[in-house]
Write an enzyme that holds these catalytic residues in place. Structure first.
Site: not given
Ligand code: LLP
Length: 415
Positions: A273, A343
């Protein structure tokens, strides 16, 4: 390969001048490279090619339907976490039989919508969710295909806000009780067990925590086999990091070469994922310097993008690279805090950046394709930015800049 690079001192997005995009579409402006998206997707798909597999792009990283559509055309599946993301994937032409549904708080309505679409798998995150899903599916005369998302209790060694695989996180089912839950699920009329999932965190740079998590999940798979529960797939989650500054991210090939040997001799389809690793470096945010403001202590460059457009710096103290669109400048290089007009003292995109700046200059925030626009808000009644996709010399608006009317839509005066 660089998708955003300088030619004669000018930043290009594929074959288009970033300055041309700024003039044409205004700023702040998110720009994505189609080629980057496609190449990053293919890197994962090829890395897993030795085994049966499905890459399920994590929609939360960037959910624009054009982005989803580009990936869907390559055969991508999708990891969703809400009915809203399901709606987007279907609208973008995504294949429901390649959707996995994660998330700790799925409502009965979201379950019904996902069953209606006949998605591939629910990644169930609690005992209560398992019971609810059983009852919703059974009432509809269906069996919901499930994987338990287990929490393997490993430290992903990333920022605490984006670490999800430790016992004190809200995510997943404690791996210690997973066996009992699988045994219960096996007796439920509305449930069909097909797999197991784990996701331990985001922006991971080290493969070891992922290998540790996998060992624990494989041990669970063996215990389940011993009680007659045979799984068809293992979902290893997402989480691979990208380079914002000087990080050495795990390349999909390296990651797969470390993981796959552990699976040899097992008849398991591998699901993954990835979000950030596909879209992070496929995007940037173009912004213009509105005001330069200096006092005895500090130099501030106030830009027209703000925390509402890109919240990562202030929320995670994330360092994001900020560069000039036109490398040449006759201005003096100074140490600037790059701040927005909102702000809040927390409204900054970069601190202590050595840049030569004048009012009107264009800047680009690099690696802004993931968790940029999707985390944007309308705080301070700021319309969300325009999104543009570049493909070679072509460029297309994939989301119009919001208008002020968009922002008050649905609001009403008292009668
Ligand atoms: N699968 C699940 C169950 C997840 O919770 C997430 C991300 C992913 C896959 C994808 O993860 P990635 O490959 O993108 O690392 N907003 C934060 C990141 C939050 C990630 C939440 N879950 C940031 O900007 O660093």
């Amino acid at each position: 390969m660089e998708y955003f690079d300088y030619r004669d001192g000018e930043l290009f997005a594929e074959d288009v001048r970033a300055s041309e995009l700024a003039t044409r579409y205004g700023t702040p402006c998110y720009v994505y490279s189609r080629t980057a998206l496609e190449n990053r997707y293919r890197a994962f798909d090829e890395a897993l090619s030795p085994v049966p597999h499905q890459v399920c792009y994590a929609v939360k990283a960037n959910s624009n339907i054009a982005v989803l559509n580009v990936l869907a055309r390559l055969g991508s599946g999708f990891d969703i976490v809400s009915g809203g993301e399901l709606f987007r994937v279907l609208r973008a032409g995504g294949d429901p039989s390649k959707i996995v549904f994660s998330g700790v708080g799925k409502t009965a309505e979201e379950m019904r919508d996902a069953l209606n679409a006949n998605i591939y798998c629910f990644n169930v995150e609690s005992e209560s969710e398992l019971h609810r899903l059983n009852s919703v599916a059974h009432k509809r005369g269906q069996r919901a295909r499930i994987a338990l998302r287990v929490n393997p209790d490993v430290d992903a060694k990333t920022h605490p806000y984006i670490s999800t695989g430790l016992k004190n996180n809200k995510f997943g089912v404690d791996i210690a009780i997973a066996e009992r839950l699988y045994a219960e699920a096996a007796k439920m009329p509305g449930i069909e067990i097909i797999g197991v999932a784990s996701h331990i965190g985001s922006q991971l740079l080290d493969v070891q925590p992922l290998l540790d998590a996998m060992d624990r999940v494989l041990a669970l798979i063996d215990r389940l086999k011993a009680i007659g529960i045979n799984l068809q797939h293992i979902d290893v989650g997402g989480g691979l990091g990208v380079r914002y500054n000087d990080e050495q991210p795990l390349e999909p090939g390296t990651w797969a070469r470390a993981l796959l040997p552990k699976l040899s001799g097992r008849d398991l389809k591998v699901m993954t994922e990835p979000g950030r690793a596909i879209v992070g470096n496929a995007g940037l945010l173009i912004t213009r310097v509105e005001t330069i403001k200096c006092n005895n202590e500090k130099n501030f460059a106030v830009i027209d993008a703000a925390m509402n457009d890109l919240i990562r710096p202030t929320l995670y103290q994330a360092w994001m690279k900020i560069v000039r669109v036109n490398e040449k400048s006759s201005a003096e290089v100074k140490n600037y805090d790059i701040v927005g007009p909102v702000c809040e003292s927390g409204d900054w995109l970069g601190k202590d950046r050595e840049l030569a700046l004048e009012e009107g200059d264009l800047l680009a925030v690099r690696t802004a394709g993931a968790y940029g626009f999707t985390m944007a808000s309308n705080y301070n009644t700021r319309p969300r930015a325009v999104e543009v996709m570049v493909d070679g010399e072509r460029h297309t608006i994939i989301r119009a800049r919001e208008t002020l009317d968009d922002l008050v839509r649905g609001e009403a005066l008292l009668p």
